[in-house]
Scaffold this motif. Structure first.
Motif, PDB file in Angstrom:
ATOM      1  N   GLY A   1     -71.761  31.454 -43.591  1.00 22.35           N
ATOM      2  CA  GLY A   1     -71.132  31.271 -42.173  1.00 22.35           C
ATOM      3  C   GLY A   1     -69.786  31.541 -42.195  1.00 22.35           C
ATOM      4  N   TYR A   2     -68.975  31.245 -43.270  1.00 19.59           N
ATOM      5  CA  TYR A   2     -67.691  31.831 -43.311  1.00 19.59           C
ATOM      6  C   TYR A   2     -67.338  33.250 -43.240  1.00 19.59           C
ATOM      7  N   ALA A   3     -68.219  33.930 -44.086  1.00 25.03           N
ATOM      8  CA  ALA A   3     -68.019  35.325 -44.209  1.00 25.03           C
ATOM      9  C   ALA A   3     -68.760  36.026 -43.016  1.00 25.03           C
ATOM     10  N   LEU A   4     -69.278  35.572 -42.204  1.00 24.48           N
ATOM     11  CA  LEU A   4     -69.898  35.996 -41.086  1.00 24.48           C
ATOM     12  C   LEU A   4     -69.035  35.479 -39.701  1.00 24.48           C
ATOM     13  N   GLY A   5     -68.554  34.671 -39.955  1.00 25.02           N
ATOM     14  CA  GLY A   5     -67.506  34.187 -38.966  1.00 25.02           C
ATOM     15  C   GLY A   5     -68.302  33.282 -37.981  1.00 25.02           C
ATOM     16  N   LEU A   6     -69.318  32.608 -38.453  1.00 25.21           N
ATOM     17  CA  LEU A   6     -69.980  31.805 -37.683  1.00 25.21           C
ATOM     18  C   LEU A   6     -69.508  30.291 -37.544  1.00 25.21           C
ATOM     19  N   PRO A   7     -69.283  29.737 -36.473  1.00 29.09           N
ATOM     20  CA  PRO A   7     -68.913  28.392 -36.232  1.00 29.09           C
ATOM     21  C   PRO A   7     -69.880  27.248 -37.032  1.00 29.09           C
ATOM     22  N   ALA A   8     -69.106  25.954 -37.337  1.00 26.01           N
ATOM     23  CA  ALA A   8     -69.858  25.241 -38.286  1.00 26.01           C
ATOM     24  C   ALA A   8     -71.306  24.825 -37.699  1.00 26.01           C
ATOM     25  N   ALA A   9     -71.058  24.729 -36.018  1.00 27.20           N
ATOM     26  CA  ALA A   9     -72.264  24.231 -35.437  1.00 27.20           C
ATOM     27  C   ALA A   9     -73.350  25.121 -35.408  1.00 27.20           C
ATOM     28  N   ALA A  10     -73.444  26.392 -35.935  1.00 26.47           N
ATOM     29  CA  ALA A  10     -74.377  27.335 -36.151  1.00 26.47           C
ATOM     30  C   ALA A  10     -74.860  27.158 -37.198  1.00 26.47           C
ATOM     31  N   MET A  11     -74.799  26.096 -38.269  1.00 27.21           N
ATOM     32  CA  MET A  11     -75.285  25.789 -39.592  1.00 27.21           C
ATOM     33  C   MET A  11     -76.113  24.545 -39.679  1.00 27.21           C
ATOM     34  N   SER A  12     -76.841  24.366 -40.128  1.00 28.47           N
ATOM     35  CA  SER A  12     -77.586  23.173 -40.274  1.00 28.47           C
ATOM     36  C   SER A  12     -78.471  22.961 -41.713  1.00 28.47           C
ATOM     37  N   ILE A  13     -78.584  21.783 -42.259  1.00 28.46           N
ATOM     38  CA  ILE A  13     -79.437  21.585 -43.525  1.00 28.46           C
ATOM     39  C   ILE A  13     -80.474  20.666 -43.298  1.00 28.46           C
TER      40      ILE A  13
END
Lengths: 197, 63
Positions: free
Chosen positions: A109-121
């Motif tokens: 997510g960091y490398a692609l510049g995605l916001p934290a909201a775009a990631m879920s576990i």
């Protein structure tokens, strides 16, 4: 913090591939799976949806026929934040070891510049009739322990408090944990004034 | 690692009243800004909370 450059590049290639004639998407997804395998020992497979011209294309890669049954954790990245992917595009990684994907998805997510909201576990786990809600219960229990730690309990007294709450309510500790989490919010839940012990 | 991360989520949820997803987002942001693994940030949060709890108990015992 190490970032899998190959993995990040593979994902970028996929999201741009739909605009390129003659590109074999399945090859690119396979390549991505190889990169993830190198990064996560217990990786079992991935599921991807790429939306192009409002049409979704789905691709799955499994390491073996039994992979879905082995999955105990998932990590999802919403790809729509990437300029080359349309809304609804996402990728979900699956692994057999709980927690194995957390750092990977954070790094990606960091490398692609995605916001934290775009990631879920762990929001896309396949149904496991044999395990039932066991994994979800453990997650809820540990979150509730975290709440009690924040409220002044040490680990031992936090576990005793959870057992006490379950006993008072005549419920399981998982239910007591869910209730505790449900009551969170400013001024909603206050621990006993007596020192934990 | 998953247990520690969940406990850290609980700590963040308790302190800020946020949801588990929001708490995870905060954990990820801290991981990125500190250039550390998420699990390491989570472990620090839990360790800090436990230290505070034990310091409070010692203070209570002392008077």
């Amino acid at each position: 913090m190490e970032i899998s450059a190959a993995l990040t590049e593979d994902l970028r290639k996929l999201t741009t591939a739909l605009d390129q004639p003659g590109v074999d998407l399945s090859d690119l997804v396979e390549q991505l799976a190889v990169s993830v395998t190198a990064a996560v020992d217990s990786f079992v497979g991935l599921s991807m949806v790429l939306v192009h011209n409002a049409h979704p294309f789905g691709l799955n890669v499994l390491r073996s026929a039994a992979s879905w049954e082995l999955a105990r954790t998932s990590a999802r990245l919403e790809l729509a934040a990437l300029s080359t992917a349309e809304p609804g595009s996402s990728i979900v990684f699956y692994a057999a070891t709980p927690g194995a994907l957390t750092d990977l998805v954070a790094d990606l997510g960091y490398a692609l510049g995605l916001p934290a909201a775009a990631m879920s576990i762990d929001e896309n786990l396949p149904a496991h009739p044999r395990t039932g809600g066991g994994l979800t219960d453990m997650s809820t229990l540990n979150q509730a322990i975290g709440v009690l730690l924040a409220q002044g309990h040490d680990p031992g007294s936090a576990r005793r408090e959870l057992r006490r709450l379950a006993g008072l309510a005549g419920s399981s500790q998982a239910v007591a944990a869910q209730r505790l989490l449900g009551e969170l919010g400013p001024d909603r839940y206050r621990p006993s004034d007596a020192p934990p012990g | 690692n998953r247990a520690v991360i969940d406990q850290a989520l609980g700590i963040l949820m308790s302190r800020s009243g946020c949801t588990s997803d929001e708490a995870f987002g905060k954990l990820v942001e801290s991981s990125q800004s500190q250039n550390r693994k998420v699990s390491s940030v989570a472990q620090n949060l839990v360790d800090e909370a436990v230290r505070r709890a034990r310091a409070r108990r010692q203070g209570s015992a002392g008077g």
